[in-house]
Scaffold this motif. Structure first.
Motif, PDB file in Angstrom:
ATOM      1  N   VAL A 185      39.315  48.762  15.824  1.00 10.42           N
ATOM      2  CA  VAL A 185      39.438  47.699  16.823  1.00 10.42           C
ATOM      3  C   VAL A 185      40.346  46.589  16.310  1.00 10.42           C
ATOM      4  N   GLU A 186      41.258  46.167  17.167  1.00  9.94           N
ATOM      5  CA  GLU A 186      42.116  45.023  16.874  1.00  9.94           C
ATOM      6  C   GLU A 186      41.770  43.918  17.875  1.00  9.94           C
ATOM      7  N   VAL A 187      41.240  42.813  17.367  1.00 11.89           N
ATOM      8  CA  VAL A 187      40.786  41.757  18.272  1.00 11.89           C
ATOM      9  C   VAL A 187      41.920  40.774  18.537  1.00 11.89           C
ATOM     10  N   GLY A 188      41.887  40.212  19.748  1.00 16.68           N
ATOM     11  CA  GLY A 188      42.833  39.182  20.145  1.00 16.68           C
ATOM     12  C   GLY A 188      42.100  38.084  20.885  1.00 16.68           C
ATOM     13  N   ARG A 189      42.823  37.047  21.262  1.00 18.40           N
ATOM     14  CA  ARG A 189      42.159  35.871  21.823  1.00 18.40           C
ATOM     15  C   ARG A 189      41.872  35.973  23.319  1.00 18.40           C
ATOM     16  N   THR A 190      42.835  36.471  24.115  1.00 17.37           N
ATOM     17  CA  THR A 190      42.672  36.476  25.566  1.00 17.37           C
ATOM     18  C   THR A 190      43.291  37.731  26.173  1.00 17.37           C
ATOM     19  N   PRO A 191      42.854  38.113  27.384  1.00 17.82           N
ATOM     20  CA  PRO A 191      43.467  39.263  28.056  1.00 17.82           C
ATOM     21  C   PRO A 191      44.966  39.089  28.281  1.00 17.82           C
ATOM     22  N   SER A 192      45.409  37.872  28.582  1.00 20.10           N
ATOM     23  CA  SER A 192      46.834  37.653  28.851  1.00 20.10           C
ATOM     24  C   SER A 192      47.686  37.893  27.612  1.00 20.10           C
ATOM     25  N   LEU A 193      47.101  37.806  26.413  1.00 17.76           N
ATOM     26  CA  LEU A 193      47.817  38.114  25.179  1.00 17.76           C
ATOM     27  C   LEU A 193      47.631  39.577  24.777  1.00 17.76           C
ATOM     28  N   ASN A 194      46.512  40.149  25.135  1.00 16.59           N
ATOM     29  CA  ASN A 194      46.206  41.526  24.725  1.00 16.59           C
ATOM     30  C   ASN A 194      46.915  42.579  25.584  1.00 16.59           C
ATOM     31  N   PHE A 195      47.032  42.333  26.885  1.00 15.94           N
ATOM     32  CA  PHE A 195      47.672  43.324  27.746  1.00 15.94           C
ATOM     33  C   PHE A 195      49.130  43.599  27.357  1.00 15.94           C
ATOM     34  N   PRO A 196      49.931  42.575  27.014  1.00 20.83           N
ATOM     35  CA  PRO A 196      51.300  42.881  26.578  1.00 20.83           C
ATOM     36  C   PRO A 196      51.348  43.798  25.353  1.00 20.83           C
ATOM     37  N   LYS A 197      50.373  43.672  24.452  1.00 17.91           N
ATOM     38  CA  LYS A 197      50.321  44.563  23.295  1.00 17.91           C
ATOM     39  C   LYS A 197      50.144  46.021  23.737  1.00 17.91           C
ATOM     40  N   LEU A 198      49.376  46.212  24.809  1.00 22.15           N
ATOM     41  CA  LEU A 198      49.163  47.557  25.335  1.00 22.15           C
ATOM     42  C   LEU A 198      50.476  48.125  25.871  1.00 22.15           C
ATOM     43  N   LEU A 199      51.214  47.296  26.619  1.00 20.76           N
ATOM     44  CA  LEU A 199      52.477  47.754  27.183  1.00 20.76           C
ATOM     45  C   LEU A 199      53.517  48.026  26.097  1.00 20.76           C
ATOM     46  N   GLU A 200      53.442  47.252  25.019  1.00 22.60           N
ATOM     47  CA  GLU A 200      54.414  47.409  23.928  1.00 22.60           C
ATOM     48  C   GLU A 200      54.078  48.573  23.000  1.00 22.60           C
ATOM     49  N   GLY A 201      52.938  49.225  23.232  1.00 24.08           N
ATOM     50  CA  GLY A 201      52.547  50.345  22.394  1.00 24.08           C
ATOM     51  C   GLY A 201      51.865  49.963  21.104  1.00 24.08           C
ATOM     52  N   ARG A 202      51.522  48.683  20.951  1.00 24.98           N
ATOM     53  CA  ARG A 202      50.835  48.238  19.734  1.00 24.98           C
ATOM     54  C   ARG A 202      49.355  48.562  19.780  1.00 24.98           C
ATOM     55  N   LEU A 203      48.829  48.852  20.975  1.00 15.97           N
ATOM     56  CA  LEU A 203      47.446  49.263  21.155  1.00 15.97           C
ATOM     57  C   LEU A 203      47.431  50.597  21.890  1.00 15.97           C
ATOM     58  N   ALA A 204      46.516  51.475  21.503  1.00 14.35           N
ATOM     59  CA  ALA A 204      46.369  52.742  22.211  1.00 14.35           C
ATOM     60  C   ALA A 204      45.654  52.544  23.538  1.00 14.35           C
ATOM     61  N   ALA A 205      44.754  51.566  23.574  1.00 15.83           N
ATOM     62  CA  ALA A 205      43.986  51.249  24.771  1.00 15.83           C
ATOM     63  C   ALA A 205      43.466  49.824  24.620  1.00 15.83           C
ATOM     64  N   TYR A 206      42.963  49.297  25.710  1.00 12.89           N
ATOM     65  CA  TYR A 206      42.432  47.929  25.682  1.00 12.89           C
ATOM     66  C   TYR A 206      41.111  47.903  26.437  1.00 12.89           C
ATOM     67  N   ALA A 207      40.058  47.425  25.783  1.00 12.23           N
ATOM     68  CA  ALA A 207      38.732  47.331  26.389  1.00 12.23           C
ATOM     69  C   ALA A 207      38.489  45.894  26.826  1.00 12.23           C
ATOM     70  N   GLU A 208      38.181  45.714  28.107  1.00  7.62           N
ATOM     71  CA  GLU A 208      38.021  44.352  28.613  1.00  7.62           C
ATOM     72  C   GLU A 208      37.038  44.328  29.786  1.00  7.62           C
ATOM     73  N   ILE A 209      36.453  43.162  30.013  1.00  2.00           N
ATOM     74  CA  ILE A 209      35.608  42.953  31.179  1.00  2.00           C
ATOM     75  C   ILE A 209      36.457  43.180  32.430  1.00  2.00           C
ATOM     76  N   GLU A 210      35.932  43.944  33.356  1.00  2.00           N
ATOM     77  CA  GLU A 210      36.713  44.398  34.508  1.00  2.00           C
ATOM     78  C   GLU A 210      37.314  43.236  35.295  1.00  2.00           C
ATOM     79  N   ASN A 211      36.536  42.206  35.557  1.00  2.00           N
ATOM     80  CA  ASN A 211      37.040  41.075  36.344  1.00  2.00           C
ATOM     81  C   ASN A 211      38.171  40.346  35.629  1.00  2.00           C
ATOM     82  N   LEU A 212      38.005  40.123  34.314  1.00  2.00           N
ATOM     83  CA  LEU A 212      39.030  39.412  33.554  1.00  2.00           C
ATOM     84  C   LEU A 212      40.322  40.205  33.518  1.00  2.00           C
ATOM     85  N   ALA A 213      40.205  41.514  33.287  1.00  2.00           N
ATOM     86  CA  ALA A 213      41.383  42.370  33.255  1.00  2.00           C
ATOM     87  C   ALA A 213      42.070  42.400  34.614  1.00  2.00           C
TER      88      ALA A 213
END
Length: 282
Positions: A185-213
């Motif tokens: 697990v790689e932790v980050g501060r907020t969904p708005s910072l974590n989702f770009p990592k997913l698009l950039e390929g730095r994360l294989a997947a992203y686990a988040e609360i459905e509403n926040l995502a």
């Protein structure tokens, strides 16, 4: 006046009464919590990240014209108990610390984790279990992946990671769940910072609360068009108003009354009407 005239006048009067009542209802919704002289104050913290429809806006500001369902619920709790409410928005991990130290009296939305009992108190059943009937609401953690992902999730086992990390928000309960499933697990501060990592390929997947995502994805649907959500949910949990141990020790009766009132308001016709209004965007 003829019978028809009387019926018409009565009908117009009923409509005017209903419009006046609706106007008063709308004005009450758009106001900060009521104040009660000489009554106790409950200080409540919550996140700076939006979680629609539970709370809106990013940062420390609160827009009382449309604050979100949880704040509307707590406003009604305050009115029922004639308790003053004070709200402060802070990052999640700071909110946990504030509850632990007694700097604030309560924090939402806190899912139950046994280790969090050292931080704050949850409503309990007579046999000592978390009382889901007095939760604020329920929500799910989902796993988000980019287009063409090889990640699989069947509700029990994660596959296709090949040692690559899954992103999650620091301090959230899903981190422990992912680690138990064997993920790095790689932790980050907020969904708005974590989702770009997913698009950039730095994360294989992203686990988040459905509403926040969902709020992040809706903010830029073109950018996130390739992101998909795996079913079933990673977990669905009850979320509570956690109260500080200092507050509960100081006034156990009031603490229990607050949790009881949350359950009562949540089941009320008025709150159901509010939920419908938020659901249709009005």
């Amino acid at each position: 006046m003829t019978d028809l005239g009387r019926r018409t006048a009565a009908g117009v009067g009923s409509v005017l009464f209903m419009l006046a009542a609706l106007g008063a209802f709308n004005r009450a919704l758009a106001q900060a919590p009521a104040t009660f002289d000489g009554r106790p104050t409950l200080r409540i913290a919550y996140e700076t990240v939006p979680n629609p429809p539970r709370h809106y806006g990013e940062g420390t500001a609160i827009d009382w014209s449309r604050p979100g369902l949880t704040l509307e619920l707590l406003k009604q709790v305050g009115q029922r108990l004639e308790v003053n409410l004070s709200f402060k928005r802070v990052p999640w991990k700071r909110g946990l610390l504030m509850v632990e130290t007694g700097e604030t009296d309560g924090l939402f939305h806190a899912s139950y984790k046994a280790e969090r009992e050292a931080i704050g108190a949850y409503p309990k059943t007579e046999d000592g279990r978390p009382d889901e009937s007095r939760a604020v609401f329920f929500q799910s953690y989902m796993l988000f992946v980019p287009a063409g992902s090889s990640i699989t999730w069947d509700g029990t086992t994660l596959g296709g990671l090949d040692g690559r990390p899954i992103g999650a928000t620091a301090g959230y309960a899903v981190v422990d769940l992912l680690e138990r499933l064997g993920a790095r697990v790689e932790v980050g501060r907020t969904p708005s910072l974590n989702f770009p990592k997913l698009l950039e390929g730095r994360l294989a997947a992203y686990a988040e609360i459905e509403n926040l995502a969902g709020a992040v994805i809706r903010s830029d649907p073109v950018r996130y068009a390739s992101v998909s959500k795996l079913e079933p949910p990673l977990r669905t949990s009850a979320y509570y108003l956690m109260l500080s141990h200092r507050f509960v020790q100081r006034d156990r009766v009031l603490a229990e009354a607050v949790w009881d009132a949350i359950a009562e308001v949540r089941k009320s016709d008025e709150f159901r009407a509010l939920s419908d209004r938020y659901a249709d965007g009005s």
